[in-house]
Design an enzyme around this catalytic site. Sequence first.
Site, PDB file in Angstrom:
ATOM      1  N   TYR A 122      36.125  36.638  35.462  1.00  0.00           N
ATOM      2  CA  TYR A 122      36.059  36.387  34.356  1.00  0.00           C
ATOM      3  C   TYR A 122      34.652  35.722  33.916  1.00  0.00           C
ATOM      4  O   TYR A 122      34.136  35.590  32.532  1.00  0.00           O
ATOM      5  CB  TYR A 122      36.721  34.666  33.658  1.00  0.00           C
ATOM      6  CG  TYR A 122      38.299  35.096  33.754  1.00  0.00           C
ATOM      7  CD1 TYR A 122      38.884  36.591  34.267  1.00  0.00           C
ATOM      8  CD2 TYR A 122      39.089  34.136  33.302  1.00  0.00           C
ATOM      9  CE1 TYR A 122      40.524  36.714  34.352  1.00  0.00           C
ATOM     10  CE2 TYR A 122      40.822  34.557  34.034  1.00  0.00           C
ATOM     11  CZ  TYR A 122      41.362  35.676  34.083  1.00  0.00           C
ATOM     12  OH  TYR A 122      42.780  35.598  33.906  1.00  0.00           O
ATOM     13  N   LYS A 168      42.139  34.860  48.585  1.00  0.00           N
ATOM     14  CA  LYS A 168      42.236  36.310  49.175  1.00  0.00           C
ATOM     15  C   LYS A 168      41.505  37.344  50.044  1.00  0.00           C
ATOM     16  O   LYS A 168      41.244  38.227  50.213  1.00  0.00           O
ATOM     17  CB  LYS A 168      42.854  37.212  48.159  1.00  0.00           C
ATOM     18  CG  LYS A 168      43.598  38.583  48.287  1.00  0.00           C
ATOM     19  CD  LYS A 168      44.703  38.594  49.322  1.00  0.00           C
ATOM     20  CE  LYS A 168      45.566  39.806  49.169  1.00  0.00           C
ATOM     21  NZ  LYS A 168      46.500  39.479  50.666  1.00  0.00           N
ATOM     22  N   ASP A 200      48.259  35.147  47.065  1.00  0.00           N
ATOM     23  CA  ASP A 200      50.648  35.753  47.081  1.00  0.00           C
ATOM     24  C   ASP A 200      51.213  35.343  48.121  1.00  0.00           C
ATOM     25  O   ASP A 200      52.378  35.097  47.403  1.00  0.00           O
ATOM     26  CB  ASP A 200      50.067  37.381  47.405  1.00  0.00           C
ATOM     27  CG  ASP A 200      49.312  38.510  48.526  1.00  0.00           C
ATOM     28  OD1 ASP A 200      48.631  36.785  49.519  1.00  0.00           O
ATOM     29  OD2 ASP A 200      48.821  38.691  49.407  1.00  0.00           O
ATOM     30  N   ASP A 224      44.989  30.756  36.838  1.00  0.00           N
ATOM     31  CA  ASP A 224      45.433  31.680  35.745  1.00  0.00           C
ATOM     32  C   ASP A 224      46.598  32.490  36.029  1.00  0.00           C
ATOM     33  O   ASP A 224      47.758  31.539  35.675  1.00  0.00           O
ATOM     34  CB  ASP A 224      44.366  32.556  35.180  1.00  0.00           C
ATOM     35  CG  ASP A 224      44.708  32.582  33.702  1.00  0.00           C
ATOM     36  OD1 ASP A 224      45.919  32.312  32.865  1.00  0.00           O
ATOM     37  OD2 ASP A 224      44.144  33.700  33.314  1.00  0.00           O
ATOM     38  N   ASP A 228      50.883  29.611  35.717  1.00  0.00           N
ATOM     39  CA  ASP A 228      51.624  30.606  34.969  1.00  0.00           C
ATOM     40  C   ASP A 228      52.682  30.822  35.101  1.00  0.00           C
ATOM     41  O   ASP A 228      53.780  29.856  34.829  1.00  0.00           O
ATOM     42  CB  ASP A 228      50.985  32.016  33.963  1.00  0.00           C
ATOM     43  CG  ASP A 228      50.369  31.546  32.511  1.00  0.00           C
ATOM     44  OD1 ASP A 228      49.723  31.157  32.093  1.00  0.00           O
ATOM     45  OD2 ASP A 228      49.693  32.972  32.009  1.00  0.00           O
TER      46      ASP A 228
END
Length: 327
Positions: A122, A168, A200, A224, A228
Site C-alpha cells: 500500500y 508470509k 494463509d 486488511d 475482513d
Amino acid sequence: MADGHEIAVVPGDGIGGEVTPAAVRVLEALDLPLSFVEADAGDHVLEAEGTPLPEATVETVRGADATLFGAAGETAADVILPLREAVGSFANVRPARTYPGVDAVAPETDLVFVRENTEGVYAGIEDEIADGVTTCTRVITEAASRRIAEFGFDYAAEHGYDVTVAHKSNVMRVTDGRFLESVRAVADERGADHEEALMDALAMHLVMRPEEYGVVICPNLAGDVLSDLAAGLVGGLGLLPSANVGRENGLFEPVHGSAPDIAGEGVANPTAAVLSAALMLDHLGHGDDADRVRAATEAVLDDGPRTPDLGGSATTEDVTAAIVEEL
C-alpha cells in the site's frame, strides 16, 4: 477548544453521509467538551472540484484533535491513504468480536488486528515498465516493523490478549523476513510470548478456531484481508470499527465501504461508525464515556431495533435514536 477537543468530520461517499452523522449525534448526547468541524472528500468532491481530497480538507484533518471518517467510493485510495498520513497514523486497529443478539458464524470470536499502516504494497509504488507489464514495489522497513510490534505488544498487554504475528516469510523471504525478524526482536527485548503463523494458514485457522487468537500483528495487506475475513465470523462489516492512530492524532472509521447499493435508503447500519467514535473517545482520554457508548450500542444490538443487514427492518435513524436513548 482550549478545554476540549476539536473533531474533524469527513462523511465522504455513499452511506458515509448517513452513518457519520449518526456517530456525531451519539457523541453529542454525552455532553463532553467536543466541537465538530465538517470537511468533505470522495467521488462527489472529485466531480465538483476536480480532486477527491481538497487541501482544505487535509488541513482541517491535520489541525483537529481527531477525525471521524465515513467512507470513500472509487477514489478511496486517493482519499483515505493521504488522510491517514495527515494524522501521522502508523497503526490500524481493527477489533472484531461478537455481540449479544447478533447471529454469528463463530460466537466465541474476540480478535483485534493491529495492522501496519504506512508501507507494504500500500506504499503506492506501482508502475508500468513495458506495454502490458506492471509492477508493485513492496516496502518493509525495520523501523516501521518495530514500531507496529511495540504498539501491538503494548495493546495486547493492556487488554489481556495473546499475540500472533502473521507473515508470509516462506515466500517473501526478504520483505516479510525483515518484518518477522523485527517483531521477534521486540518480543525478545520484552520477554513477550507470541506465536507466528503464515497468513494463509492463519486465515483457515481463524475460521476453524477463532477462540484461540487475540491480537494479530500484521503487515498492511494481510491486516486488511484478515480483518475482513473476521467480519464474516461476527456478523458482517456493519459491526467493525477501526482506529488509525499515530503518536498523538488519529482517524477513526468503520471498516465497511460506501455501500452504493443501499446509499440513500436510510437503512445503513450505524454500529461500526458509532463504535469507531468510541475508539476515538478512548484515544482522547474519555475511556469511561467510550465504555458507555459501547454498552449502549450492545444493548441495542441485543434488544433491537436492528437494520436489515442484521435481520431487522429498522432505519439508521431508528437505531441511532435507540442508542441515544440508552445513553
